[in-house]
Design a protein around this motif. Structure first.
Motif, PDB file in Angstrom:
ATOM      1  N   SER A  54       1.100  -1.306   0.328  1.00  0.00           N
ATOM      2  CA  SER A  54      -0.315  -0.091  -0.297  1.00  0.00           C
ATOM      3  C   SER A  54       0.802   1.195  -0.347  1.00  0.00           C
ATOM      4  CB  SER A  54      -1.034  -0.145   1.385  1.00  0.00           C
ATOM      5  OG  SER A  54      -2.079  -0.758   1.406  1.00  0.00           O
ATOM      6  N   ARG A  55       1.965   1.037   0.562  1.00  0.00           N
ATOM      7  CA  ARG A  55       2.932   2.313   0.068  1.00  0.00           C
ATOM      8  C   ARG A  55       3.099   2.767  -0.598  1.00  0.00           C
ATOM      9  NH1 ARG A  55       7.818   3.681   1.161  1.00  0.00           N
ATOM     10  NH2 ARG A  55       8.527   1.810   1.619  1.00  0.00           N
ATOM     11  N   GLN A  56       3.655   1.694  -1.235  1.00  0.00           N
ATOM     12  CA  GLN A  56       4.315   1.205  -2.678  1.00  0.00           C
ATOM     13  C   GLN A  56       3.300   1.888  -3.198  1.00  0.00           C
ATOM     14  OE1 GLN A  56       7.856  -0.171  -3.804  1.00  0.00           O
ATOM     15  NE2 GLN A  56       8.619  -0.497  -2.064  1.00  0.00           N
ATOM     16  N   ASP A  57       2.446   2.159  -3.410  1.00  0.00           N
ATOM     17  CA  ASP A  57       0.926   2.101  -4.412  1.00  0.00           C
ATOM     18  C   ASP A  57       0.832   0.995  -5.569  1.00  0.00           C
ATOM     19  OD1 ASP A  57       0.398   4.552  -3.402  1.00  0.00           O
ATOM     20  OD2 ASP A  57       1.595   5.835  -5.041  1.00  0.00           O
ATOM     21  N   LEU A  58       0.784  -0.114  -4.864  1.00  0.00           N
ATOM     22  CA  LEU A  58       0.331  -1.907  -5.049  1.00  0.00           C
ATOM     23  C   LEU A  58      -0.423  -1.919  -4.816  1.00  0.00           C
ATOM     24  CD1 LEU A  58       4.630  -2.518  -5.635  1.00  0.00           C
ATOM     25  CD2 LEU A  58       3.352  -1.978  -7.345  1.00  0.00           C
ATOM     26  N   SER A  59      -1.486  -2.803  -5.587  1.00  0.00           N
ATOM     27  CA  SER A  59      -3.027  -3.136  -4.972  1.00  0.00           C
ATOM     28  C   SER A  59      -2.047  -4.118  -3.378  1.00  0.00           C
ATOM     29  CB  SER A  59      -3.601  -3.548  -5.879  1.00  0.00           C
ATOM     30  OG  SER A  59      -4.273  -4.472  -5.020  1.00  0.00           O
ATOM     31  N   PRO A  60      -2.629  -4.181  -2.349  1.00  0.00           N
ATOM     32  CA  PRO A  60      -2.689  -5.308  -1.984  1.00  0.00           C
ATOM     33  C   PRO A  60      -2.828  -6.807  -2.189  1.00  0.00           C
ATOM     34  CG  PRO A  60      -2.427  -3.476   0.078  1.00  0.00           C
ATOM     35  CD  PRO A  60      -3.249  -3.212  -1.556  1.00  0.00           C
ATOM     36  N   ALA A  61      -3.956  -6.774  -3.406  1.00  0.00           N
ATOM     37  CA  ALA A  61      -4.843  -8.250  -3.732  1.00  0.00           C
ATOM     38  C   ALA A  61      -4.098  -8.552  -4.509  1.00  0.00           C
ATOM     39  CB  ALA A  61      -6.034  -7.388  -4.819  1.00  0.00           C
ATOM     40  N   ARG A  62      -2.910  -8.455  -5.128  1.00  0.00           N
ATOM     41  CA  ARG A  62      -1.429  -8.675  -5.406  1.00  0.00           C
ATOM     42  C   ARG A  62      -1.105  -9.690  -5.116  1.00  0.00           C
ATOM     43  NH1 ARG A  62       1.606  -4.257  -9.266  1.00  0.00           N
ATOM     44  NH2 ARG A  62       2.217  -6.176  -9.843  1.00  0.00           N
ATOM     45  N   LEU A  63      -1.570  -9.553  -4.101  1.00  0.00           N
ATOM     46  CA  LEU A  63      -0.686 -10.697  -2.785  1.00  0.00           C
ATOM     47  C   LEU A  63      -1.195 -12.017  -2.953  1.00  0.00           C
ATOM     48  CD1 LEU A  63       0.696  -8.817   0.555  1.00  0.00           C
ATOM     49  CD2 LEU A  63       2.344  -9.718  -1.675  1.00  0.00           C
ATOM     50  N   THR A  64      -0.274 -12.888  -3.255  1.00  0.00           N
ATOM     51  CA  THR A  64      -1.185 -14.395  -3.080  1.00  0.00           C
ATOM     52  C   THR A  64       0.160 -14.999  -1.899  1.00  0.00           C
ATOM     53  OG1 THR A  64      -1.707 -13.957  -4.975  1.00  0.00           O
ATOM     54  CG2 THR A  64      -1.398 -17.053  -3.924  1.00  0.00           C
ATOM     55  N   ALA A  65      -0.908 -15.586  -0.877  1.00  0.00           N
ATOM     56  CA  ALA A  65       0.189 -16.363   0.430  1.00  0.00           C
ATOM     57  C   ALA A  65      -0.388 -18.093   0.021  1.00  0.00           C
ATOM     58  CB  ALA A  65      -0.692 -15.892   1.742  1.00  0.00           C
ATOM     59  N   ALA A  66       0.847 -18.114   0.180  1.00  0.00           N
ATOM     60  CA  ALA A  66       0.803 -20.184   0.499  1.00  0.00           C
ATOM     61  C   ALA A  66       2.151 -20.118   1.748  1.00  0.00           C
ATOM     62  CB  ALA A  66       1.806 -20.414  -0.502  1.00  0.00           C
ATOM     63  N   ALA A  67       1.444 -21.852   2.171  1.00  0.00           N
ATOM     64  CA  ALA A  67       2.403 -22.072   3.873  1.00  0.00           C
ATOM     65  C   ALA A  67       4.009 -22.788   2.724  1.00  0.00           C
ATOM     66  CB  ALA A  67       1.891 -23.298   3.640  1.00  0.00           C
ATOM     67  N   GLN A  68       4.719 -22.158   3.382  1.00  0.00           N
ATOM     68  CA  GLN A  68       6.001 -23.082   2.830  1.00  0.00           C
ATOM     69  C   GLN A  68       6.257 -24.088   3.035  1.00  0.00           C
ATOM     70  OE1 GLN A  68       8.549 -20.914   2.186  1.00  0.00           O
ATOM     71  NE2 GLN A  68      11.072 -22.718   2.401  1.00  0.00           N
ATOM     72  N   HIS A  69       5.585 -24.506   3.686  1.00  0.00           N
ATOM     73  CA  HIS A  69       6.054 -26.077   3.698  1.00  0.00           C
ATOM     74  C   HIS A  69       4.600 -27.367   3.048  1.00  0.00           C
ATOM     75  CE1 HIS A  69       8.705 -24.778   6.476  1.00  0.00           C
ATOM     76  NE2 HIS A  69       9.455 -25.689   6.407  1.00  0.00           N
ATOM     77  N   LYS A  70       4.653 -27.826   2.090  1.00  0.00           N
ATOM     78  CA  LYS A  70       3.970 -29.400   2.473  1.00  0.00           C
ATOM     79  C   LYS A  70       3.020 -29.981   2.958  1.00  0.00           C
ATOM     80  CE  LYS A  70       6.638 -30.538  -1.478  1.00  0.00           C
ATOM     81  NZ  LYS A  70       7.181 -31.781  -1.798  1.00  0.00           N
ATOM     82  N   ASP A  71       3.202 -29.649   4.257  1.00  0.00           N
ATOM     83  CA  ASP A  71       2.532 -30.728   5.346  1.00  0.00           C
ATOM     84  C   ASP A  71       1.897 -29.792   6.783  1.00  0.00           C
ATOM     85  OD1 ASP A  71       5.431 -30.032   6.417  1.00  0.00           O
ATOM     86  OD2 ASP A  71       5.505 -31.405   7.978  1.00  0.00           O
TER      87      ASP A  71
END
Length: 176
Positions: free
Chosen positions: A101-118
């Motif tokens: 948000s501070r850099q005028d980028l949409s936070p909706a562009r962020l996709t979260a995923a877990a670092q580990h498979k389990d």
């Protein structure tokens, strides 16, 4: 001794400009008198006069030509430069959203995923830590780029991996 090209370049430039200044700046005629363009005056009486050729003595100082302004043919605004991927490693997901948000980028562009498979990423993962990002920090972010962040609940889990699993017992390649 080989001359230093950084010292030689200004000398060559001054020499070329001096030679250009000695030519008089006009078109040469057969009698070696430079022809200059006549000055135009707003009255109609001045336009009926015949132009006269004038010669000026070469000056001792050489001034570089003034840069010509460049114009573009299109009236469309230039596209904004691509944003740059910020460094988000070791920050929380909430801090990453704030940075976007501070850099005028949409936070909706962020996709979260877990670092580990389990590990299953919970619905509320704002306090989880970013272990890795795609694209990498410093990479250009075009308007259509989605940013994937790999999260771990504890920052120390970012460096722990058993073939992509957080717990060795969950790794199928592990022998008990």
């Amino acid at each position: 001794m080989v001359p230093n090209p950084r010292r030689l370049a200004p000398s060559v430039l001054v020499g070329v400009l001096a030679l250009a200044g000695c030519s008089g700046g006009g078109t040469q005629t057969g009698d070696a008198t430079p022809v200059t363009a006549p000055a135009t005056v707003g009255s109609s009486a001045a336009t009926s006069e015949t132009p006269t050729a004038t010669a000026s003595p070469p000056s001792a100082t050489v001034e570089p030509p003034a840069p010509t302004p460049t114009t573009t043919a299109s009236t469309a605004p230039a596209p904004p430069p691509d944003a740059v991927m910020p460094a988000l490693h070791s920050r929380t997901y909430e801090q990453a959203r704030t940075e976007f948000s501070r850099q005028d980028l949409s936070p909706a562009r962020l996709t979260a995923a877990a670092q580990h498979k389990d590990v299953t990423l919970p619905r509320d993962h704002d306090a989880w830590y970013i272990c890795d990002t795609s694209p990498r920090p410093g990479a250009p972010l075009r308007a259509t780029t989605t940013v994937t962040v790999r999260l771990a609940q504890d920052f120390s889990d970012c460096t722990t991996s058993f073939n992509g699993y957080l717990y060795e017992k969950n790794d199928p390649a592990s022998t008990p």
